[in-house]
Design a protein around this motif. Structure first.
Motif, short mmCIF file in Angstrom:
data_model
loop_
_atom_site.label_atom_id
_atom_site.label_comp_id
_atom_site.label_asym_id
_atom_site.label_seq_id
_atom_site.Cartn_x
_atom_site.Cartn_y
_atom_site.Cartn_z
N VAL A 120 3.42 -4.24 35.03
CA VAL A 120 2.29 -4.70 34.07
C VAL A 120 1.20 -3.81 34.04
CG1 VAL A 120 0.63 -6.52 33.56
CG2 VAL A 120 2.87 -7.15 34.53
N ALA B 26 -3.54 -6.93 31.33
CA ALA B 26 -3.31 -8.25 30.67
C ALA B 26 -4.81 -8.81 30.66
CB ALA B 26 -2.42 -9.15 31.57
N HIS C 206 -9.97 -9.71 32.18
CA HIS C 206 -9.04 -9.18 32.77
C HIS C 206 -8.30 -9.92 33.75
CE1 HIS C 206 -6.23 -6.10 34.39
NE2 HIS C 206 -6.69 -6.60 35.61
N LEU D 277 -0.89 -11.75 35.97
CA LEU D 277 0.70 -11.75 35.31
C LEU D 277 1.30 -10.62 36.38
CD1 LEU D 277 2.13 -12.51 32.70
CD2 LEU D 277 1.27 -10.38 31.97
N TYR E 240 -1.26 -8.51 26.70
CA TYR E 240 -0.61 -7.95 27.85
C TYR E 240 0.43 -6.66 27.39
CZ TYR E 240 3.55 -10.90 27.49
OH TYR E 240 4.58 -11.57 26.60
#
Length: 148
Positions: A74, A77, A104, A108, A140
């Motif tokens: 990731v 996100a 933020h 995730l 995201y």
């Protein structure tokens, strides 16, 4: 500026800019200013990576998945609202008005990084409180890379 300030500011840039096609920062995000009467500029370097960018409306599922032998990373996100139109279908107009609320979230990444596939509910109860009385969405970005 101390080394800690430099690390903190780098973290702020990563949290607010990673995974986006463009990024704009308010100068107020930086905590210390030893020369308050001096105009400043910020010099930065960056690299663009091919990211998968998705939006999950509030209470729906964010589905991240990679190909066989790949894992999720990731890049960023944010939970909140930046405009009046995203995820607006059948939502009360009053809940679409506040567009300057976004936060933020690292949840995730905590739940999905290193996995081949991952599903997380886009809700304040899972990702943290962002804006009250506002219809939110999770924006995201992630990449897929070879599993180590």
């Amino acid at each position: 500026m101390t080394l800690f300030d430099d690390i903190t500011e780098g973290f702020i840039l990563n949290c607010q800019c990673n995974g986006k096609k463009w990024c704009e920062l308010n100068g107020n995000v930086f905590t210390t200013d030893p020369c308050t009467e001096t105009f400043k500029y910020m010099e930065t370097s960056f690299s663009c990576v091919p990211a998968i960018h998705r939006i999950a409306c509030e209470h729906s599922m964010a589905n991240l998945h990679c190909g066989a032998g790949e894992v999720i990373k990731v890049l960023g996100a944010d939970l909140g609202r930046r405009d009046h139109t995203t995820c607006a279908f059948r939502r009360e107009p009053a809940r679409l008005e506040k567009i300057d609320c976004t936060r933020h979230t690292a949840v995730l990444a905590q739940k999905c990084d290193g996995k081949n596939q991952c599903t997380v509910r886009a809700s304040q109860s899972v990702l943290g409180t962002s804006c009250m009385d506002t219809s939110l969405y999770l924006e995201y970005a992630f990449t897929c890379s070879a599993a180590k």
